[in-house]
Design an enzyme around this catalytic site. Structure first.
Site, PDB file in Angstrom:
ATOM      1  N   SER A  89      33.609  37.914 -49.220  1.00  0.00           N
ATOM      2  CA  SER A  89      34.290  37.269 -48.091  1.00  0.00           C
ATOM      3  C   SER A  89      34.055  38.025 -46.788  1.00  0.00           C
ATOM      4  O   SER A  89      33.853  39.245 -46.785  1.00  0.00           O
ATOM      5  CB  SER A  89      35.788  37.233 -48.378  1.00  0.00           C
ATOM      6  OG  SER A  89      36.504  36.848 -47.231  1.00  0.00           O
TER       7      SER A  89
ATOM      8  N   GLN B 182      29.808  35.427 -47.447  1.00  0.00           N
ATOM      9  CA  GLN B 182      30.552  34.267 -46.926  1.00  0.00           C
ATOM     10  C   GLN B 182      30.955  34.547 -45.485  1.00  0.00           C
ATOM     11  O   GLN B 182      31.595  35.549 -45.187  1.00  0.00           O
ATOM     12  CB  GLN B 182      31.799  34.025 -47.793  1.00  0.00           C
ATOM     13  CG  GLN B 182      32.704  32.903 -47.286  1.00  0.00           C
ATOM     14  CD  GLN B 182      33.805  33.402 -46.370  1.00  0.00           C
ATOM     15  OE1 GLN B 182      34.370  34.458 -46.608  1.00  0.00           O
ATOM     16  NE2 GLN B 182      34.108  32.658 -45.316  1.00  0.00           N
TER      17      GLN B 182
ATOM     18  N   TYR C   8      33.027  33.551 -42.166  1.00  0.00           N
ATOM     19  CA  TYR C   8      33.987  32.829 -41.330  1.00  0.00           C
ATOM     20  C   TYR C   8      33.444  32.979 -39.916  1.00  0.00           C
ATOM     21  O   TYR C   8      33.329  34.107 -39.419  1.00  0.00           O
ATOM     22  CB  TYR C   8      35.385  33.447 -41.417  1.00  0.00           C
ATOM     23  CG  TYR C   8      36.195  33.001 -42.602  1.00  0.00           C
ATOM     24  CD1 TYR C   8      36.200  31.666 -43.005  1.00  0.00           C
ATOM     25  CD2 TYR C   8      36.994  33.898 -43.308  1.00  0.00           C
ATOM     26  CE1 TYR C   8      36.965  31.241 -44.090  1.00  0.00           C
ATOM     27  CE2 TYR C   8      37.757  33.476 -44.391  1.00  0.00           C
ATOM     28  CZ  TYR C   8      37.730  32.150 -44.768  1.00  0.00           C
ATOM     29  OH  TYR C   8      38.489  31.739 -45.834  1.00  0.00           O
TER      30      TYR C   8
ATOM     31  N   SER D 189      34.192  21.627 -51.944  1.00  0.00           N
ATOM     32  CA  SER D 189      35.395  22.461 -52.115  1.00  0.00           C
ATOM     33  C   SER D 189      36.493  21.957 -51.204  1.00  0.00           C
ATOM     34  O   SER D 189      36.218  21.527 -50.079  1.00  0.00           O
ATOM     35  CB  SER D 189      35.047  23.912 -51.731  1.00  0.00           C
ATOM     36  OG  SER D 189      36.215  24.709 -51.607  1.00  0.00           O
TER      37      SER D 189
ATOM     38  N   HIS E 122      38.974  24.209 -50.801  1.00  0.00           N
ATOM     39  CA  HIS E 122      39.572  25.532 -50.592  1.00  0.00           C
ATOM     40  C   HIS E 122      40.768  25.737 -51.527  1.00  0.00           C
ATOM     41  O   HIS E 122      41.760  26.365 -51.174  1.00  0.00           O
ATOM     42  CB  HIS E 122      39.998  25.683 -49.121  1.00  0.00           C
ATOM     43  CG  HIS E 122      39.867  27.086 -48.587  1.00  0.00           C
ATOM     44  ND1 HIS E 122      38.776  27.522 -47.875  1.00  0.00           N
ATOM     45  CD2 HIS E 122      40.698  28.161 -48.664  1.00  0.00           C
ATOM     46  CE1 HIS E 122      38.939  28.788 -47.531  1.00  0.00           C
ATOM     47  NE2 HIS E 122      40.096  29.198 -48.003  1.00  0.00           N
TER      48      HIS E 122
ATOM     49  N   GLY F  21      39.662  24.499 -58.688  1.00  0.00           N
ATOM     50  CA  GLY F  21      40.228  24.036 -59.958  1.00  0.00           C
ATOM     51  C   GLY F  21      39.446  24.441 -61.192  1.00  0.00           C
ATOM     52  O   GLY F  21      39.841  24.086 -62.302  1.00  0.00           O
TER      53      GLY F  21
END
Ligand SMILES: Cc1cc2nc3c(=O)[nH]c(=O)nc-3n(C[C@H](O)[C@H](O)[C@H](O)COP(=O)(O)O)c2cc1C
Length: 282
Positions: free
Chosen positions: A27, A48, A50, A177, A179, A212
């Site tokens: 992340s 990843q 952001y 996704s 999230h 999930g």
């Protein structure tokens, strides 16, 4: 912010994932830096992103990921601002404000140069100020594509038109996704969104999936519904909290065993056969 679960955080997870040659996606708000994660375990790592409100900080992260040996950049597009999370608000729960998730920021010269003064509280304030960028749009993705030679995946795709636009912009892979249901309340579930997206993408780029997935047999279901690969979110973090690296390792071993047993019970020999299966409703 994996240090919330275990002191070794990302390092414990990369070591466990490496054993099974499973890529680890680090992340932006990881507990350890890109370089520290790059050196932990010998399995593949993806970064990843952001998109921060200061473009140069985003590019600096991407450059560092390239240099640290990341094999792909995953741009999360569903978190340009944080969902309205009542429980976090009522408990005053903010791991970022508590100093978790700053491994990449406190080690980034470009980020640090944006602060008037460098100390623990200015770092936290700087991250909170820069971490959201609601103006993110396709032009940023096209520019990123020119800036890096790494494959770019978009995480958080739920609409077939976005999937097609992503292909048009040269994106190399999609992650269907929502999230884990943590962002827009009432949004379509990832598993409902998957078949239509897989249909329009039609094999042009890989379609990955999360939200999930809890056990091996879940992976089998989404592969049948059109995914090329699955991502695991919360379950490995629960395992990390229970027993650190060993816990994650045990979880992955169970997951893989469950997946192979489910394949055998479904009567398929390999992923190719699995993907040729049809879902019949009724
Ligand atoms: C506590 C927590 C932190 C997360 N942090 C990030 C993050 O930093 N970047 C990101 O792209 N997704 C993040 N996610 C979303 C996960 O990557 C994933 O999309 C989601 O958890 C769905 O998978 P799951 O149902 O297996 O948990 C986070 C999810 C949780 C629960």
């Amino acid at each position: 912010m994996l240090k919330l679960a275990d002191d070794q955080g990302d390092l414990a997870v990369t070591r466990a994932a490496s054993k099974y040659d499973i890529p680890f996606i680090q992340s932006t708000v990881s507990s350890f830096s890109i370089e520290e994660v790059g050196q932990s375990g010998d399995g593949p790592k993806w970064f990843q992103l952001y998109w921060t409100s200061l473009e140069d900080v985003s590019y600096s992260f991407v450059k560092r990921a390239e240099e640290a040996g990341s094999e792909a950049i995953v741009v999360t597009i569903d978190t340009v601002t944080l969902g309205f999370r009542e429980k976090d608000l009522s408990y005053g729960y903010s791991p970022l404000a508590d100093g978790y998730g700053q491994g990449n920021f406190e080690s980034d010269d470009v980020f640090l140069s944006t602060l008037a003064e460098v100390n623990d509280s200015t770092i936290v304030d700087g991250i909170i100020k820069q971490i959201n960028y609601p103006a993110l749009n396709w032009s940023h993705i096209k520019k990123l594509k020119r800036m890096t030679s790494l494959p770019i995946l978009l995480k958080g795709v739920l609409h077939p038109e976005d999937a097609l636009q992503a292909i048009h912009c040269g994106v190399d892979g999609l992650i269907v996704s929502n999230h884990g249901g943590r962002q827009l309340d009432g949004v379509i579930s990832s598993i409902d969104a998957l078949p239509e997206i897989a249909k329009v993408v039609n094999g042009k780029i890989p379609v990955l999936f999360d939200s999930g997935i809890r056990r091996g047999s879940d992976a089998l279901k989404v592969l049948v519904l059109g995914a090329d690969a699955v991502l695991i979110g919360r379950p490995y973090v629960y395992s990390l909290a229970i027993d650190g690296e060993k816990g994650v390792s045990q979880f992955l071993a169970n997951f893989l065993q469950d997946f192979s047993s489910s394949m055998v019970l479904a009567g398929v020999k390999n992923i190719k056969q699995l993907k040729q299966m049809k879902i019949v409703c009724g």
